[in-house]
Design a protein around this motif. Structure first.
Motif, PDB file in Angstrom:
ATOM      1  N   MET A 298      18.129 -22.539   6.857  1.00  0.00           N
ATOM      2  CA  MET A 298      18.427 -23.823   7.439  1.00  0.00           C
ATOM      3  C   MET A 298      17.170 -24.676   7.401  1.00  0.00           C
ATOM      4  SD  MET A 298      19.744 -24.748  11.322  1.00  0.00           S
ATOM      5  CE  MET A 298      21.064 -23.599  11.224  1.00  0.00           C
ATOM      6  N   GLN A 299      17.247 -25.797   6.713  1.00  0.00           N
ATOM      7  CA  GLN A 299      16.113 -26.695   6.596  1.00  0.00           C
ATOM      8  C   GLN A 299      16.059 -27.609   7.806  1.00  0.00           C
ATOM      9  OE1 GLN A 299      16.082 -29.050   3.017  1.00  0.00           O
ATOM     10  NE2 GLN A 299      14.596 -30.475   3.833  1.00  0.00           N
ATOM     11  N   THR A 300      14.866 -27.805   8.348  1.00  0.00           N
ATOM     12  CA  THR A 300      14.709 -28.722   9.467  1.00  0.00           C
ATOM     13  C   THR A 300      13.971 -29.962   9.000  1.00  0.00           C
ATOM     14  OG1 THR A 300      12.653 -27.704  10.185  1.00  0.00           O
ATOM     15  CG2 THR A 300      14.699 -26.864  11.164  1.00  0.00           C
ATOM     16  N   ASP A 301      14.255 -31.063   9.674  1.00  0.00           N
ATOM     17  CA  ASP A 301      13.646 -32.348   9.364  1.00  0.00           C
ATOM     18  C   ASP A 301      12.815 -32.799  10.554  1.00  0.00           C
ATOM     19  OD1 ASP A 301      14.901 -33.043   6.725  1.00  0.00           O
ATOM     20  OD2 ASP A 301      16.717 -32.708   7.889  1.00  0.00           O
ATOM     21  N   PRO A 302      11.988 -33.834  10.370  1.00  0.00           N
ATOM     22  CA  PRO A 302      11.215 -34.332  11.512  1.00  0.00           C
ATOM     23  C   PRO A 302      12.152 -34.734  12.658  1.00  0.00           C
ATOM     24  CG  PRO A 302      10.476 -35.346   9.456  1.00  0.00           C
ATOM     25  CD  PRO A 302      11.716 -34.568   9.142  1.00  0.00           C
ATOM     26  N   VAL A 303      11.714 -34.493  13.872  1.00  0.00           N
ATOM     27  CA  VAL A 303      12.519 -34.782  15.059  1.00  0.00           C
ATOM     28  C   VAL A 303      12.276 -36.220  15.508  1.00  0.00           C
ATOM     29  CG1 VAL A 303      12.921 -34.166  17.468  1.00  0.00           C
ATOM     30  CG2 VAL A 303      12.533 -32.376  15.769  1.00  0.00           C
ATOM     31  N   ASP A 304      13.349 -36.934  15.775  1.00  0.00           N
ATOM     32  CA  ASP A 304      13.305 -38.313  16.263  1.00  0.00           C
ATOM     33  C   ASP A 304      13.207 -38.271  17.794  1.00  0.00           C
ATOM     34  OD1 ASP A 304      13.801 -40.969  16.986  1.00  0.00           O
ATOM     35  OD2 ASP A 304      15.300 -41.262  15.413  1.00  0.00           O
ATOM     36  N   HIS A 305      11.985 -38.196  18.295  1.00  0.00           N
ATOM     37  CA  HIS A 305      11.771 -38.085  19.739  1.00  0.00           C
ATOM     38  C   HIS A 305      12.195 -39.349  20.483  1.00  0.00           C
ATOM     39  CE1 HIS A 305       9.959 -34.129  19.768  1.00  0.00           C
ATOM     40  NE2 HIS A 305       9.334 -34.474  18.648  1.00  0.00           N
ATOM     41  N   GLU A 306      12.087 -40.500  19.843  1.00  0.00           N
ATOM     42  CA  GLU A 306      12.544 -41.745  20.470  1.00  0.00           C
ATOM     43  C   GLU A 306      14.051 -41.677  20.742  1.00  0.00           C
ATOM     44  OE1 GLU A 306      12.314 -46.587  19.844  1.00  0.00           O
ATOM     45  OE2 GLU A 306      12.275 -45.305  18.059  1.00  0.00           O
ATOM     46  N   LEU A 307      14.793 -41.070  19.841  1.00  0.00           N
ATOM     47  CA  LEU A 307      16.238 -40.923  20.011  1.00  0.00           C
ATOM     48  C   LEU A 307      16.548 -40.000  21.189  1.00  0.00           C
ATOM     49  CD1 LEU A 307      18.680 -42.072  18.492  1.00  0.00           C
ATOM     50  CD2 LEU A 307      18.759 -39.951  17.206  1.00  0.00           C
TER      51      LEU A 307
ATOM     52  N   GLY B 209      13.209 -27.651  24.555  1.00  0.00           N
ATOM     53  CA  GLY B 209      11.770 -27.467  24.761  1.00  0.00           C
ATOM     54  C   GLY B 209      10.977 -27.572  23.479  1.00  0.00           C
ATOM     55  N   ASP B 210      10.158 -26.556  23.213  1.00  0.00           N
ATOM     56  CA  ASP B 210       9.331 -26.574  22.006  1.00  0.00           C
ATOM     57  C   ASP B 210      10.104 -26.102  20.772  1.00  0.00           C
ATOM     58  OD1 ASP B 210       9.528 -23.927  22.782  1.00  0.00           O
ATOM     59  OD2 ASP B 210       7.384 -23.491  22.519  1.00  0.00           O
ATOM     60  N   ARG B 211      11.389 -25.796  20.943  1.00  0.00           N
ATOM     61  CA  ARG B 211      12.225 -25.355  19.808  1.00  0.00           C
ATOM     62  C   ARG B 211      13.165 -26.466  19.323  1.00  0.00           C
ATOM     63  NH1 ARG B 211      15.547 -21.179  21.840  1.00  0.00           N
ATOM     64  NH2 ARG B 211      16.577 -21.523  19.869  1.00  0.00           N
ATOM     65  N   VAL B 212      12.996 -27.681  19.824  1.00  0.00           N
ATOM     66  CA  VAL B 212      13.851 -28.769  19.388  1.00  0.00           C
ATOM     67  C   VAL B 212      13.628 -29.029  17.901  1.00  0.00           C
ATOM     68  CG1 VAL B 212      12.288 -30.685  19.975  1.00  0.00           C
ATOM     69  CG2 VAL B 212      14.744 -31.031  20.040  1.00  0.00           C
TER      70      VAL B 212
END
Length: 153
Positions: free
Chosen positions: A1-10, A109-112
């Motif tokens: 499963m590929q992950t992308d940058p997290v949109d923290h503002e969202l 948490g830190d796994r988002v």
């Protein structure tokens, strides 16, 4: 499963709506989606014992009412500081059908992390394929145009 940058503002936008708009048992989840043009659309669920819509589904309608028909990323956040909540199975299917390229923020948490909706619903039924099949069936069943060109022969 590929992950992308997290949109923290969202995530922050959804958390703000969950904190300020979710009250009581009728509205317990908030969702935020980022449109292709960068706008953020938010919504809350409408709980009802008959199966009221989840925040993600309300978001689809709210987005359309604002002229947003393509979402890049979506996240749901629970009230009472529950944090990011992954979409239920129904929402996963609807999100895939409406926005097959959408990214969904999941984890806590830190796994988002941000993952493709396809990764959340592997080997899924694709509603668009059903629509295509139905269109092809209709085309096969329609009578061929008459060769008499309307001259009554």
């Amino acid at each position: 499963m590929q992950t992308d940058p997290v949109d923290h503002e969202l995530i922050q936008a959804a958390a703000h709506v969950a904190r300020t708009r979710c009250r009581g048992d009728n509205h317990t989840m908030a969702a935020a989606g980022r449109a292709r043009d960068g706008r953020i659309v938010t919504a809350v669920n409408a709980y009802h014992f008959t199966g009221g819509p989840c925040a993600e589904l309300v978001l689809i309608g709210a987005a359309a009412s604002q002229g947003v028909y393509e979402l890049d990323t979506i996240v749901a956040v629970g009230d009472r500081d529950r944090g990011v909540v992954p979409p239920c199975g129904r929402c996963r299917q609807v999100l895939l059908d409406y926005f097959p390229a959408v990214k969904v923020i999941v984890g806590g948490g830190d796994r988002v992390r941000s993952v493709s909706i396809v990764d959340l619903l592997p080997e899924s039924y694709v509603w668009a394929d059903h629509q295509l099949d139905a269109e092809q069936d209709t085309a096969r069943r329609e009578p061929a145009p008459s060769a008499d060109h309307g001259n009554g022969a």
